[in-house]
Motif scaffolding. Structure first.
Motif, short mmCIF file in Angstrom:
data_model
loop_
_atom_site.label_atom_id
_atom_site.label_comp_id
_atom_site.label_asym_id
_atom_site.label_seq_id
_atom_site.Cartn_x
_atom_site.Cartn_y
_atom_site.Cartn_z
N ARG A 48 0.78 -1.13 -0.06
CA ARG A 48 0.13 0.08 -0.07
C ARG A 48 1.01 1.25 0.01
O ARG A 48 1.70 1.17 0.98
N ARG A 49 0.40 2.11 -1.02
CA ARG A 49 1.39 3.32 -0.79
C ARG A 49 0.33 4.55 -0.18
O ARG A 49 -1.02 4.32 0.02
N VAL A 50 1.06 5.33 0.53
CA VAL A 50 0.61 6.49 1.25
C VAL A 50 0.61 7.83 0.61
O VAL A 50 1.53 7.90 -0.36
N ALA A 51 0.17 8.81 1.24
CA ALA A 51 0.21 10.05 0.49
C ALA A 51 1.46 10.83 0.56
O ALA A 51 1.85 11.94 -0.09
N ARG A 52 2.37 10.45 1.27
CA ARG A 52 3.81 11.18 1.42
C ARG A 52 4.88 9.73 1.40
O ARG A 52 4.79 8.70 1.44
N PRO A 53 5.92 10.37 0.56
CA PRO A 53 7.09 9.35 0.35
C PRO A 53 7.37 8.69 1.60
O PRO A 53 7.47 9.29 2.74
N VAL A 54 7.95 7.67 1.71
CA VAL A 54 8.42 6.93 2.92
C VAL A 54 10.03 6.43 3.01
O VAL A 54 10.49 5.80 2.10
N ILE A 55 10.73 6.69 4.14
CA ILE A 55 12.02 6.24 4.23
C ILE A 55 12.01 5.16 5.33
O ILE A 55 11.67 5.83 6.54
N VAL A 56 12.41 4.20 5.12
CA VAL A 56 12.61 3.20 6.17
C VAL A 56 13.79 3.10 6.81
O VAL A 56 14.91 2.93 6.10
N VAL A 57 13.99 3.16 8.08
CA VAL A 57 15.30 2.89 8.76
C VAL A 57 15.13 1.54 9.64
O VAL A 57 14.27 1.46 10.68
N GLY A 58 15.76 0.58 9.37
CA GLY A 58 15.51 -0.62 10.02
C GLY A 58 16.84 -1.65 9.99
O GLY A 58 18.13 -1.09 9.65
N ASN A 59 16.66 -3.00 10.36
CA ASN A 59 17.80 -3.76 10.18
C ASN A 59 17.43 -5.06 9.75
O ASN A 59 16.25 -5.33 9.64
N ILE A 60 18.32 -5.89 9.59
CA ILE A 60 17.91 -7.55 9.33
C ILE A 60 18.24 -8.21 10.45
O ILE A 60 18.33 -9.44 10.35
N VAL A 151 9.31 9.12 8.04
CA VAL A 151 10.33 8.14 8.61
C VAL A 151 9.81 6.86 9.30
O VAL A 151 9.17 7.30 10.11
N ALA A 152 10.09 5.85 8.82
CA ALA A 152 9.36 4.57 9.59
C ALA A 152 10.82 4.24 10.43
O ALA A 152 11.70 3.59 9.70
N ASP A 153 10.46 4.24 11.48
CA ASP A 153 11.35 3.59 12.70
C ASP A 153 11.02 2.26 12.81
O ASP A 153 10.31 1.66 13.22
N ASP A 154 12.13 1.26 12.26
CA ASP A 154 12.06 -0.04 11.98
C ASP A 154 11.21 -0.16 10.81
O ASP A 154 10.71 0.59 10.35
#
Length: 333
Positions: A48-60, A151-154
């Motif tokens: 799903r896309r949302v109304a603003r661009p998303v930057i994900v900061v996470g890890n594996i 910005v998505a934390d994780d």
């Protein structure tokens, strides 16, 4: 008992070895991860896309790797360039009556989780938490139509939320452990997943960014002092983070005689947890202090940490976020 077993298994992960008995489970887990990824790539599961661009900061990897300080640094860096960011998070460690939950500096960590409250406190950015990151992002856009980017934390593995950029964080010292998937190793996804991220960041000495500590703030009255003022004193230090030893080492580097009290990550403190039989100062990370801020104990001090980026990493990060502060991007959002 279970906690002790988990600690022994994790010690194996980062000693570059593994329990052979767990390897079949790791192979099964890997197959499930592959199938899930393919289901999203082939449209079986919808992104799903949302109304603003998303930057994900996470890890594996599981456990702390220094994501949240980088999120704070990223939001601050965007703001300095005139880009208003909002933050979404799962809210790990919190339990709200309803979701999505809007978070600010006054939100109870028991509801929102400690890291979202810390992010809101440090940045002033709007923060929304929910197990469903898409719902969190939609609520954030609806409540704050003036934001430019999320910005998505994780959430590196939360494929349902479409993203325009991914940053994968790793601990510079521990790396990826033995390289095995869960439960034989610390990996949530195979190392090959890193080929698809836009930027990889190593946190720690010799890495792309390090956390620096310089000051302390007393919880009961907000009094502040330089961390060096505690030099040559014996202090208690508590840390309920992914790698408590890193915090203890930072205090020791400032000349403090540290009595270390590691706690589980996201630990919920009670006053009894911080009674050590004397009146020595008790220093803790900001993440821990968020959960102790209502305690009326003059021994308690928070030690803020700031992410200091290497010149090379700062340049690469600026290159990644540059499209988000171009005028044409804002006009066409």
């Amino acid at each position: 008992m279970w906690q002790a077993l988990a600690q022994r298994i994790q010690a194996r992960w980062y000693a570059r070895s593994a329990y052979m008995a767990l390897m079949p489970l790791a192979c099964l887990y890997g197959a499930l991860v592959w199938l899930r990824r393919k289901a999203y790539e082939n449209g079986v599961f919808k992104t799903r896309r949302v109304a603003r661009p998303v930057i994900v900061v996470g890890n594996i990897t599981v456990g702390g790797s220094g994501k949240t300080p980088l999120v704070i640094a990223l939001v601050t860096r965007l703001a300095a360039r005139g880009v208003r960011a909002g933050v979404v998070s799962r809210g790990y460690g919190g339990r709200a009556a309803t979701y999505p939950l809007a978070v600010d500096a006054n939100t109870a960590p028991a509801q929102a989780g400690d890291e979202p409250v810390l992010i809101a406190t440090r940045t002033g950015a709007p923060v929304v938490v929910a197990p469903d990151r898409v719902a969190a992002a939609q609520a954030l856009c609806a409540a704050h139509p003036d934001i430019d980017v999320i910005v998505a934390d994780d959430g590196l593995q939360h494929y349902r939320l479409a993203r325009q950029a991914e940053i994968a964080v790793r601990d510079a010292a521990r790396g990826y452990g033995n390289g095995w998937l869960l439960p034989a190793g610390p990996l949530r996804e195979p190392l090959a997943r890193l080929a698809r991220v836009d930027l990889e960041a190593a946190h720690g000495a010799g890495g792309d960014y390090q956390l620096t500590v310089r000051a302390a703030r007393r919880l009961v009255d907000d009094a502040r002092c330089a961390l060096d003022d505690f030099a040559c004193q014996t202090v208690h230090a508590v840390a309920g983070i992914g790698d408590p030893a890193r915090f203890f080492a930072a205090l020791t580097a400032h000349g403090l005689d540290v009595k270390a009290h590691p706690m589980p990550d996201h630990h919920r403190y009670t006053p009894a947890d911080l009674v050590f039989g004397d009146d020595r100062p008790v220093l803790m990370t900001e993440k821990d202090a968020i959960k102790c801020r209502d305690m009326t104990d003059s021994r308690l001090w928070a030690v803020p940490a700031d992410a200091v980026l290497s010149d090379d990493f700062a340049a690469r990060l600026d290159g990644l976020i540059a499209p988000f502060f171009e005028p044409t991007h804002k006009e066409n959002r």
